[in-house]
Design a protein around this motif. Structure first.
Motif, PDB file in Angstrom:
ATOM      1  N   ALA A 191      10.913  -6.549  12.918  1.00  0.00           N
ATOM      2  CA  ALA A 191      11.695  -5.147  12.845  1.00  0.00           C
ATOM      3  C   ALA A 191      12.879  -5.274  12.131  1.00  0.00           C
ATOM      4  N   ALA A 192      13.338  -6.465  11.485  1.00  0.00           N
ATOM      5  CA  ALA A 192      14.584  -7.005  10.557  1.00  0.00           C
ATOM      6  C   ALA A 192      13.834  -6.765   9.012  1.00  0.00           C
ATOM      7  N   ASN A 193      12.582  -7.392   9.245  1.00  0.00           N
ATOM      8  CA  ASN A 193      11.898  -7.636   7.809  1.00  0.00           C
ATOM      9  C   ASN A 193      10.382  -7.516   8.001  1.00  0.00           C
ATOM     10  N   PRO A 194       9.881  -6.314   7.907  1.00  0.00           N
ATOM     11  CA  PRO A 194       8.322  -6.641   8.031  1.00  0.00           C
ATOM     12  C   PRO A 194       7.556  -7.530   7.377  1.00  0.00           C
ATOM     13  N   ALA A 195       7.965  -8.190   6.519  1.00  0.00           N
ATOM     14  CA  ALA A 195       7.264  -9.217   5.829  1.00  0.00           C
ATOM     15  C   ALA A 195       7.113 -10.514   6.414  1.00  0.00           C
ATOM     16  N   SER A 196       7.794 -10.559   7.553  1.00  0.00           N
ATOM     17  CA  SER A 196       7.777 -11.948   8.537  1.00  0.00           C
ATOM     18  C   SER A 196       6.640 -11.770   9.127  1.00  0.00           C
ATOM     19  N   ARG A 197       5.794 -12.724   9.181  1.00  0.00           N
ATOM     20  CA  ARG A 197       4.605 -13.152   9.938  1.00  0.00           C
ATOM     21  C   ARG A 197       4.758 -14.037  11.238  1.00  0.00           C
ATOM     22  N   VAL A 198       4.116 -13.328  12.246  1.00  0.00           N
ATOM     23  CA  VAL A 198       4.035 -13.724  13.723  1.00  0.00           C
ATOM     24  C   VAL A 198       2.606 -14.300  14.117  1.00  0.00           C
ATOM     25  N   VAL A 199       2.703 -15.616  14.531  1.00  0.00           N
ATOM     26  CA  VAL A 199       1.414 -16.266  14.714  1.00  0.00           C
ATOM     27  C   VAL A 199       1.510 -16.845  16.197  1.00  0.00           C
ATOM     28  N   SER A 200       0.554 -16.876  17.076  1.00  0.00           N
ATOM     29  CA  SER A 200       0.676 -17.595  18.351  1.00  0.00           C
ATOM     30  C   SER A 200      -0.824 -18.160  18.611  1.00  0.00           C
ATOM     31  N   VAL A 201      -0.704 -19.212  19.030  1.00  0.00           N
ATOM     32  CA  VAL A 201      -2.045 -19.880  19.243  1.00  0.00           C
ATOM     33  C   VAL A 201      -1.717 -20.869  20.659  1.00  0.00           C
ATOM     34  N   ALA A 202      -2.623 -20.853  21.251  1.00  0.00           N
ATOM     35  CA  ALA A 202      -2.703 -21.871  22.726  1.00  0.00           C
ATOM     36  C   ALA A 202      -3.996 -22.197  23.294  1.00  0.00           C
ATOM     37  N   GLY A 203      -3.692 -22.918  24.145  1.00  0.00           N
ATOM     38  CA  GLY A 203      -4.971 -23.275  25.003  1.00  0.00           C
ATOM     39  C   GLY A 203      -5.042 -22.298  26.040  1.00  0.00           C
ATOM     40  N   LYS A 204      -4.210 -21.662  26.469  1.00  0.00           N
ATOM     41  CA  LYS A 204      -4.258 -20.299  27.362  1.00  0.00           C
ATOM     42  C   LYS A 204      -4.111 -19.116  26.888  1.00  0.00           C
ATOM     43  N   ASP A 205      -4.739 -18.347  27.446  1.00  0.00           N
ATOM     44  CA  ASP A 205      -4.443 -16.726  26.874  1.00  0.00           C
ATOM     45  C   ASP A 205      -2.899 -16.316  27.080  1.00  0.00           C
ATOM     46  N   ARG A 206      -2.494 -16.656  28.383  1.00  0.00           N
ATOM     47  CA  ARG A 206      -1.432 -16.291  28.768  1.00  0.00           C
ATOM     48  C   ARG A 206      -0.095 -16.846  28.119  1.00  0.00           C
ATOM     49  N   ALA A 207      -0.423 -18.181  27.474  1.00  0.00           N
ATOM     50  CA  ALA A 207       0.701 -18.858  26.804  1.00  0.00           C
ATOM     51  C   ALA A 207       0.893 -18.051  25.331  1.00  0.00           C
ATOM     52  N   ALA A 208      -0.323 -17.754  24.900  1.00  0.00           N
ATOM     53  CA  ALA A 208      -0.403 -17.125  23.438  1.00  0.00           C
ATOM     54  C   ALA A 208       0.313 -15.881  23.349  1.00  0.00           C
ATOM     55  N   VAL A 209       0.105 -15.082  24.584  1.00  0.00           N
ATOM     56  CA  VAL A 209       0.266 -13.723  24.644  1.00  0.00           C
ATOM     57  C   VAL A 209       1.840 -13.605  24.838  1.00  0.00           C
ATOM     58  N   MET A 210       2.376 -14.313  25.812  1.00  0.00           N
ATOM     59  CA  MET A 210       3.706 -14.292  26.031  1.00  0.00           C
ATOM     60  C   MET A 210       4.665 -14.922  24.868  1.00  0.00           C
ATOM     61  N   MET A 211       4.218 -15.653  24.249  1.00  0.00           N
ATOM     62  CA  MET A 211       5.018 -16.237  23.317  1.00  0.00           C
ATOM     63  C   MET A 211       4.913 -15.515  21.837  1.00  0.00           C
TER      64      MET A 211
END
Length: 543
Positions: A144-164
């Motif tokens: 929201a502050a800068n659309p150029a920021s990238r957000v990546v999330s990886v995990a062994g569990k779907d709920r961990a990846a989604v919630m972070m």
């Protein structure tokens, strides 16, 4: 799964690290790591044995007494606090799953990371979704502050990846079945395809027993959990395509870290015009704890392997030249299986009475009151829901009877009604001072939580029979499940240790402070932790 081959590839493809000027500019990449079920007790027990990544992080800011402050110490609510800076009462993620008795589908259980509106979806066979997370993550705020920021999330569990990761992600991947997967319709990046090919081959093949580190040999002792089943002597040998044993092995976290390193490389995270963030959910520790307990040779072998894999992961980042900062914590703690606890000086440790369930207690109430249908829904502890078809008078009577029946059981410490919980504010005092009622309040959301909440006594394991599945677990109100380490590290920082309590909701505002992202008062439940030892601060006045 070791990272050294990938580290060599990345070293050849990226420039050497540049010298950082003092005072340092904001880091270009935030790396947030959650080790599932990595309790503060485990960190204290093994910290002197670490020589890899966890050793490195001890050269930063060490908060050994962090808290997942709420009562529902499970994977989904715990992960929802880490990058949002908010307790589950605000994130809406009150548990791994909850009961919705007003839904028209047969399955009344809602999984925290599912989209139950999808036709045919159930809480065990679902479409992964972020819809239940009610608040933004740090990555979303960065975008929201800068659309150029990238957000990546990886995990062994779907709920961990989604919630972070949250609602606005550039890449989000979790292990499912025999590969890392994402939302339907998303393109598969080349690095994900490569990792899936390599890891899929390893997963499909039988794996011999791992060598036992010398420091772990004293922990090798068979513990009988009933039904001819023992734990305490397993060395992670498994057959091919064994999903249960693969997840409960050191290989699992190594693969997730390999994928994270590959995405950092291919996406050039930390090398753009705005800061980026990657969240990594290392899930194997939780599966090892559930499958074998936390005090045997299995956990010892696994944690030392994870320490080495984290060291390899950080070496990859070092060779890339990225200016990165790390925050590492856990979604909850855990306790060992009661059979070994009793051998090791905890005579009150025991398994839950199999008759202590909402369904069984509800059946007794129905018989006494002349009512029909299932009156109470839930398990042996935590949230208990009441049949919404009851009249207001019947509901009050059933709740009163249910509270009385649970409270009378010798394994129950306390029972709190929704009215009692909502009558107290979410506390802001040090988390170790919170009453049980305050702990319940931090995780209570009136739109999803139960009519009352049950706290078991300390050392009661809510698994009645360890011979048929998991032998140990977490989820209680007690500090062995609430306390987790919180570690921050950045190259060149002056190390220090703060033994007093902090909370996982402090992580997001602390990282926001590092990158200069304003957070207005009240936007998060946590506070910015000053990571500068001595004069100066890493926390802007607005945080």
């Amino acid at each position: 799964m070791k990272l050294a081959p990938l580290a060599l590839v990345l070293a050849a493809a990226t420039p050497a690290a540049a010298q950082t000027a003092a005072p340092p500019p904001p880091p270009r990449l935030l790396v947030v790591i959650s080790i599932d079920q990595f309790s503060a007790d485990l960190f204290a027990e093994y910290r002197a044995q670490f020589s890899g990544g966890l050793k490195r992080l001890q050269g930063g800011a060490v908060f050994p007494s962090g808290y997942q402050s709420h009562a529902a110490t499970e994977t989904c609510p715990g992960h929802s606090t880490i990058t949002t800076g908010m307790h589950p009462a605000r994130t809406g993620i009150i548990a791994n799953d909850w009961i919705d008795l007003k839904t028209t589908r047969t399955d009344k259980t809602v999984y925290c990371a599912e989209d139950e509106s999808v036709s045919g979806s159930t809480s065990s066979k679902y479409t992964v979704s972020d819809k239940h997370l009610l608040v933004p993550t740090l990555g979303e705020r960065m975008k929201a502050a800068n659309p150029a920021s990238r957000v990546v999330s990886v995990a062994g569990k779907d709920r961990a990846a989604v919630m972070m990761g949250g609602h606005r992600v550039d890449e989000l991947w979790w292990w499912e079945g025999n590969a890392y997967r994402s939302y339907a319709g998303r393109a598969v990046p080349p690095v994900v395809a490569r990792v899936n090919e390599v890891v899929g081959t390893r997963y499909a093949a039988p794996t011999p027993a791992l060598p036992v580190p010398a420091v772990c040999t004293a922990r090798e002792r068979a513990i009988d959990v009933g039904g001819g089943k023992t734990v305490g002597t397993h060395h992670f040998a498994r057959g091919g395509n064994d999903a249960r044993l693969y997840r409960a092995s050191p290989e699992f976290d190594g693969a997730t870290l390999t994928l994270a390193a590959g995405l950092i490389r291919d996406m050039k995270l930390g090398q753009g015009t705005a800061p980026d963030i990657i969240s990594v959910g290392a899930s194997a520790t939780d599966y090892v704890g559930h499958t074998y307990g936390s005090e045997g040779v299995e956990m010892c072998t696994h944690l030392l392997s994870l320490d080495r894999d984290l060291g390899d992961f950080f070496a990859v980042l070092d060779q890339s030249g990225i200016d990165y900062a790390v925050a590492l914590t856990a979604d909850h703690g855990g306790q060992d299986l009661p059979e070994r606890l009793r051998e090791n000086g905890m005579p009150t440790a025991e398994r839950v009475d199999p008759a202590l369930t909402a369904k069984t207690i509800g059946e007794g109430i129905a018989a006494r009151l002349g009512l029909s249908g299932q009156l109470l829904w839930g398990g042996s502890f935590g949230d208990i829901w009441v049949d919404p078809r009851l009249t207001a008078a019947q509901r009050r009577q059933v709740i009163a009877e249910g509270v009385k029946a649970f409270a009378a059981h010798r394994q129950v410490e306390a029972v709190f009604t929704a009215e009692q919980i909502m009558a107290v504010p979410v506390p802001t005092t040090p988390p170790e001072t919170w009453t049980l009622l305050q702990r319940a309040r931090a995780g209570y959301n009136p739109q999803r939580s139960g009519a009352f909440v049950v706290a078991l006594k300390p050392r009661v394991t809510p698994i009645a029979d360890g011979s048929k599945g998991y032998v140990a677990t977490h989820g209680s109100f007690w500090d062995y499940d609430r306390r987790v380490p919180i570690l921050f590290w950045r190259k060149g920082m002056t190390p220090f240790e703060q033994p007093l309590s902090v909370e996982t909701v402090d992580i997001a505002p602390t990282l926001a402070g590092l990158i200069g992202l304003p957070v207005r008062a009240g936007e998060m439940d946590g506070r910015c932790l000053d990571l500068v030892a001595g004069a100066g601060t890493s926390c802007p006045a607005t945080n």
